[in-house]
Scaffold this motif. Structure first.
Motif, PDB file in Angstrom:
ATOM      1  N   THR A  54       0.830  -1.201   0.000  1.00  0.00           N
ATOM      2  CA  THR A  54       0.000   0.000   0.000  1.00  0.00           C
ATOM      3  C   THR A  54       0.864   1.250   0.000  1.00  0.00           C
ATOM      4  OG1 THR A  54      -1.706  -1.199   1.209  1.00  0.00           O
ATOM      5  CG2 THR A  54      -1.875   1.189   1.197  1.00  0.00           C
ATOM      6  N   VAL A  55       1.910   1.269   0.817  1.00  0.00           N
ATOM      7  CA  VAL A  55       2.813   2.424   0.864  1.00  0.00           C
ATOM      8  C   VAL A  55       3.576   2.552  -0.444  1.00  0.00           C
ATOM      9  CG1 VAL A  55       4.774   3.465   2.071  1.00  0.00           C
ATOM     10  CG2 VAL A  55       3.004   2.278   3.371  1.00  0.00           C
ATOM     11  N   ALA A  56       4.084   1.435  -0.971  1.00  0.00           N
ATOM     12  CA  ALA A  56       4.851   1.481  -2.219  1.00  0.00           C
ATOM     13  C   ALA A  56       3.993   1.980  -3.378  1.00  0.00           C
ATOM     14  CB  ALA A  56       5.435   0.109  -2.538  1.00  0.00           C
ATOM     15  N   VAL A  57       2.751   1.494  -3.468  1.00  0.00           N
ATOM     16  CA  VAL A  57       1.871   1.913  -4.556  1.00  0.00           C
ATOM     17  C   VAL A  57       1.458   3.378  -4.376  1.00  0.00           C
ATOM     18  CG1 VAL A  57      -0.385   1.520  -5.639  1.00  0.00           C
ATOM     19  CG2 VAL A  57       1.090  -0.406  -5.099  1.00  0.00           C
ATOM     20  N   THR A  58       1.244   3.814  -3.140  1.00  0.00           N
ATOM     21  CA  THR A  58       0.950   5.225  -2.886  1.00  0.00           C
ATOM     22  C   THR A  58       2.116   6.096  -3.330  1.00  0.00           C
ATOM     23  OG1 THR A  58      -0.542   4.746  -1.053  1.00  0.00           O
ATOM     24  CG2 THR A  58       0.459   6.933  -1.081  1.00  0.00           C
ATOM     25  N   THR A 100       9.211  12.849  -3.530  1.00  0.00           N
ATOM     26  CA  THR A 100       9.780  11.679  -2.859  1.00  0.00           C
ATOM     27  C   THR A 100      10.215  12.007  -1.435  1.00  0.00           C
ATOM     28  OG1 THR A 100      10.526  10.912  -5.018  1.00  0.00           O
ATOM     29  CG2 THR A 100      11.505   9.860  -3.106  1.00  0.00           C
ATOM     30  N   ALA A 101      10.873  13.152  -1.253  1.00  0.00           N
ATOM     31  CA  ALA A 101      11.324  13.537   0.087  1.00  0.00           C
ATOM     32  C   ALA A 101      10.139  13.687   1.039  1.00  0.00           C
ATOM     33  CB  ALA A 101      12.122  14.838   0.021  1.00  0.00           C
ATOM     34  N   GLU A 105       9.395  11.492   4.360  1.00  0.00           N
ATOM     35  CA  GLU A 105       9.263  12.169   5.660  1.00  0.00           C
ATOM     36  C   GLU A 105       7.916  11.861   6.298  1.00  0.00           C
ATOM     37  OE1 GLU A 105       7.964  15.154   8.377  1.00  0.00           O
ATOM     38  OE2 GLU A 105       7.378  15.341   6.282  1.00  0.00           O
ATOM     39  N   ARG A 106       6.855  11.818   5.517  1.00  0.00           N
ATOM     40  CA  ARG A 106       5.526  11.537   6.070  1.00  0.00           C
ATOM     41  C   ARG A 106       5.438  10.111   6.602  1.00  0.00           C
ATOM     42  NH1 ARG A 106       0.733  14.480   4.220  1.00  0.00           N
ATOM     43  NH2 ARG A 106      -0.253  13.190   5.812  1.00  0.00           N
ATOM     44  N   GLU A 107       6.061   9.170   5.923  1.00  0.00           N
ATOM     45  CA  GLU A 107       5.925   7.774   6.323  1.00  0.00           C
ATOM     46  C   GLU A 107       6.962   7.343   7.356  1.00  0.00           C
ATOM     47  OE1 GLU A 107       4.105   4.346   6.845  1.00  0.00           O
ATOM     48  OE2 GLU A 107       3.324   5.942   5.579  1.00  0.00           O
ATOM     49  N   TYR A 108       8.170   7.900   7.284  1.00  0.00           N
ATOM     50  CA  TYR A 108       9.252   7.418   8.153  1.00  0.00           C
ATOM     51  C   TYR A 108       9.806   8.476   9.097  1.00  0.00           C
ATOM     52  CZ  TYR A 108       9.033   3.366   5.210  1.00  0.00           C
ATOM     53  OH  TYR A 108       8.577   2.256   4.551  1.00  0.00           O
ATOM     54  N   GLY A 109       9.275   9.682   9.071  1.00  0.00           N
ATOM     55  CA  GLY A 109       9.718  10.729   9.975  1.00  0.00           C
ATOM     56  C   GLY A 109      11.041  11.347   9.549  1.00  0.00           C
ATOM     57  N   ALA A 149       2.575  15.222  -3.146  1.00  0.00           N
ATOM     58  CA  ALA A 149       2.853  14.178  -2.154  1.00  0.00           C
ATOM     59  C   ALA A 149       1.850  14.234  -1.006  1.00  0.00           C
ATOM     60  CB  ALA A 149       4.277  14.325  -1.615  1.00  0.00           C
ATOM     61  N   ASN A 150       1.569  15.419  -0.514  1.00  0.00           N
ATOM     62  CA  ASN A 150       0.606  15.552   0.593  1.00  0.00           C
ATOM     63  C   ASN A 150      -0.791  15.110   0.179  1.00  0.00           C
ATOM     64  OD1 ASN A 150       2.309  16.440   2.637  1.00  0.00           O
ATOM     65  ND2 ASN A 150       2.110  18.568   2.040  1.00  0.00           N
ATOM     66  N   LEU A 151      -1.228  15.522  -1.012  1.00  0.00           N
ATOM     67  CA  LEU A 151      -2.578  15.165  -1.468  1.00  0.00           C
ATOM     68  C   LEU A 151      -2.734  13.656  -1.632  1.00  0.00           C
ATOM     69  CD1 LEU A 151      -3.233  17.988  -4.093  1.00  0.00           C
ATOM     70  CD2 LEU A 151      -4.306  17.734  -1.843  1.00  0.00           C
ATOM     71  N   ILE A 152      -1.774  13.016  -2.278  1.00  0.00           N
ATOM     72  CA  ILE A 152      -1.875  11.568  -2.507  1.00  0.00           C
ATOM     73  C   ILE A 152      -1.705  10.804  -1.203  1.00  0.00           C
ATOM     74  CG2 ILE A 152      -0.858   9.587  -3.711  1.00  0.00           C
ATOM     75  CD1 ILE A 152      -2.416  11.526  -5.539  1.00  0.00           C
ATOM     76  N   TYR A 153      -0.755  11.211  -0.371  1.00  0.00           N
ATOM     77  CA  TYR A 153      -0.540  10.524   0.902  1.00  0.00           C
ATOM     78  C   TYR A 153      -1.790  10.614   1.778  1.00  0.00           C
ATOM     79  CZ  TYR A 153       1.732   8.895   5.154  1.00  0.00           C
ATOM     80  OH  TYR A 153       2.052   8.182   6.270  1.00  0.00           O
TER      81      TYR A 153
END
Length: 188
Positions: A54-58, A100-101, A105-109, A149-153
């Motif tokens: 799910t994270v990879a496809v996002t 990408t950055a 940052e959103r997923e791993y801090g 990135a924010n919108l899709i995440y």
């Protein structure tokens, strides 16, 4: 603002930088995207109820939308590059790098985000240094990338979970009369 942009451009351009072939920014951007697509399988996502796929496809979806937007804007030819070539506004490399950055940052801090932002900033600087973009092109590209990135995440993995998707990936060999192949299906 154009005069300030051009003055800053003159100060940052390296006259010895080559324009042809793959630049360091190309390799760095490819590495960042590869990291965003593979890291979920190496290091589990922060949210334990989210599958790595799910994270990879996002991440793939966000980078894809950034590329689509970039080519759409480039087709409009809204501004030339500092070297006179068309397609200067906005920096697609910066947009992709900051997409990408922001995803990392959103997923791993900060552990993944800070190094990713440093690399993204160096990519933007390289685009200016090689006379391929004005500083404003790089800044707008960075902003667009982070916005996408924010919108899709948020749509797929948002903290409130309203738009969470569960992806199912299926892969299968395909055998036909005169051909062999491979089929990949993504269901959501």
């Amino acid at each position: 603002i154009d005069d300030a942009d051009e003055k800053l451009q003159e100060d940052l351009v390296d006259p010895d930088a080559r324009e042809a072939g793959l630049q360091p920014a190309d390799w760095a951007l490819a590495g960042m995207c590869l990291t965003a697509f593979t890291l979920p399988f190496i290091s589990p996502p922060r949210k334990l109820d989210v599958q790595p796929w799910t994270v990879a496809v996002t991440n793939f979806e966000a980078v894809s939308w950034t590329i689509i937007l970039n080519y759409g804007v480039k087709a409009l030819d809204l501004g030339d590059r500092p070297n006179g070539n068309p397609g200067g506004f906005w920096s697609g490399h910066s947009a992709g790098a900051f997409t990408t950055a922001r995803l990392l940052e959103r997923e791993y801090g900060a552990v993944a985000g800070v190094p990713a932002y440093v690399v993204a900033s160096l990519i933007g600087y390289d685009r200016i240094r090689t006379n391929l973009h004005f500083p404003s092109d790089v800044l707008v590209g960075a902003g667009v990338g982070m916005l996408v990135a924010n919108l899709i995440y948020d749509k797929d993995l948002g903290d409130k979970g309203y738009f969470r998707r569960t992806y199912r990936i299926e892969a299968a060999p395909v055998v036909a009369e005169n051909a062999l192949g491979f089929q990949l299906s993504i269901h959501w």
